[in-house]
Motif scaffolding. Structure first.
Motif: not given
Length: 349
Positions: A113-119, A144-157, A236-241
């Motif tokens: 669902i994400f592009p393969t660049e500029q995630v 009972d939780l609060v998310p503060l952001s969403i962070m890119f850690e690279g692509w899954q391999w 697989l270019k399928s899923e950013p972590f």
């Protein structure tokens, strides 16, 4: 559009480690605990320590956050529960493991669902301008939780002991995944035989032949030494972590507004620089693995194979609407629309 905590400070005016005026903090001393999903030196723990340092300096020493790397307070599932219960005040986890508590987070686990660049830039635009994050926060708060952001850690391999060039090569592959029903269904659609397993058990599982393969970003494959007992590393270019720095709701809501804002600002302003940091780190770790094990083969699927994988992944999308919990339809639609909005704003083709 709704705004999820617009950060008014730009990186040219204040760096991630730049210090806002401590005089802005008028609250009482705070001593907090942050549990990280990753070991010392890896992304979540590094940026958790950066967060701790920033808040201590910003508050002139009044806000102290102690960071606990993976294994010091339990497994990946344990630390999310500790945050929900308020035993720890923050947890830095990922979109899959935290889905045991907030199933809506699995929207981020949908493949292709994400592009393969500029995630990182896409995530940054989404957090600042989109509708997804307010809806995700509503879902987190109901648990009972609060998310503060969403962070890119690279692509899954995928690491494996057999070469993966096509969908057919996934047939029957005993593959370790993070704990997410949606990920399990996705890799079943690819033909694999997926099984969730705790992070700390993966190396021995590979070594003993309990699993044939596993999925992780490059830095984890290197730091946890999975490559030592695997022959192939396939993209697989399928899923950013995606990592989600999260606070216990009662703790967070008890902070002063200026402290809440500064915490959100830190993580939002960190999305792009942290993405750049991990991209460089992942490239370096790839080179280290190649040097340590010359027989190790890295491979990126060709376009023809990716089309096959994507078609199978899309058959799983409707399942998110069933297992994603309350408001799943609205959350998924918002995420897909936000990604489109980001692609348009960033001129991503």
């Amino acid at each position: 559009m709704k705004k999820f905590m617009m950060a008014s400070l730009t990186l040219c005016a204040i760096s991630v480690f730049g210090i806002a005026s401590a005089a802005n903090y008028t609250g009482p001393p705070v001593n907090a605990k942050l549990a990280s999903e990753e070991i010392e030196g890896d992304f979540m723990t590094v940026w958790a320590n950066n967060f701790s340092k920033h808040m201590k300096e910003w508050s002139d020493g009044k806000i102290n956050i102690e960071v606990y790397p993976y294994g010091t307070l339990g497994t990946t599932g344990d630390i999310n529960e500790l945050a929900q219960m308020g035993v720890v005040d923050f947890v830095f986890s990922d979109h899959a493991w935290i889905s045991s508590f907030v199933p809506q987070a699995q929207a981020l686990a949908l493949n292709y669902i994400f592009p393969t660049e500029q995630v990182p830039q896409v995530l940054d635009w989404t957090v600042r301008n989109g509708d997804f994050m307010p809806l995700l926060e509503d879902a987190f708060r109901k648990n009972d939780l609060v998310p503060l952001s969403i962070m890119f850690e690279g692509w899954q391999w995928v690491t494996s002991n057999k070469e993966i060039n096509s969908l057919e090569d996934m047939n029957g592959l005993k593959l370790r995944l993070m704990s997410s029903k949606l990920l399990v269904e996705t890799y079943k659609a690819y033909g694999a035989s997926p099984t969730p397993m705790s992070y700390g058990e993966v190396y021995s599982g590979l070594q003993m032949g309990l699993i044939d393969a596993q999925v992780n970003p490059l830095f984890a494959i290197y730091s946890m030494k999975f490559y030592e007992v695997q022959d192939y590393v396939t993209q697989l270019k399928s899923e950013p972590f995606i990592g989600i720095p999260t606070a216990n709701q009662k703790f967070f809501d008890g902070l002063t507004k200026e402290a809440q804002d500064e915490m959100r600002n830190f993580w939002i302003n960190s999305i792009i620089p942290a993405g750049e940091w991990i991209t460089e780190r992942n490239q370096g770790d790839m080179e280290k693995m190649k040097k340590d094990k010359s027989s190790l083969k890295f491979h990126v699927l060709d376009d023809e194979a990716i089309v096959e994988f994507k078609q199978k992944a899309e058959t799983v999308y409707p399942q998110y609407r069933k297992i994603g919990g309350e408001g799943a339809d609205q959350i998924l639609d918002a995420l897909l629309n936000d990604i489109k909005g980001a692609e348009k704003a960033l001129n991503i083709q």
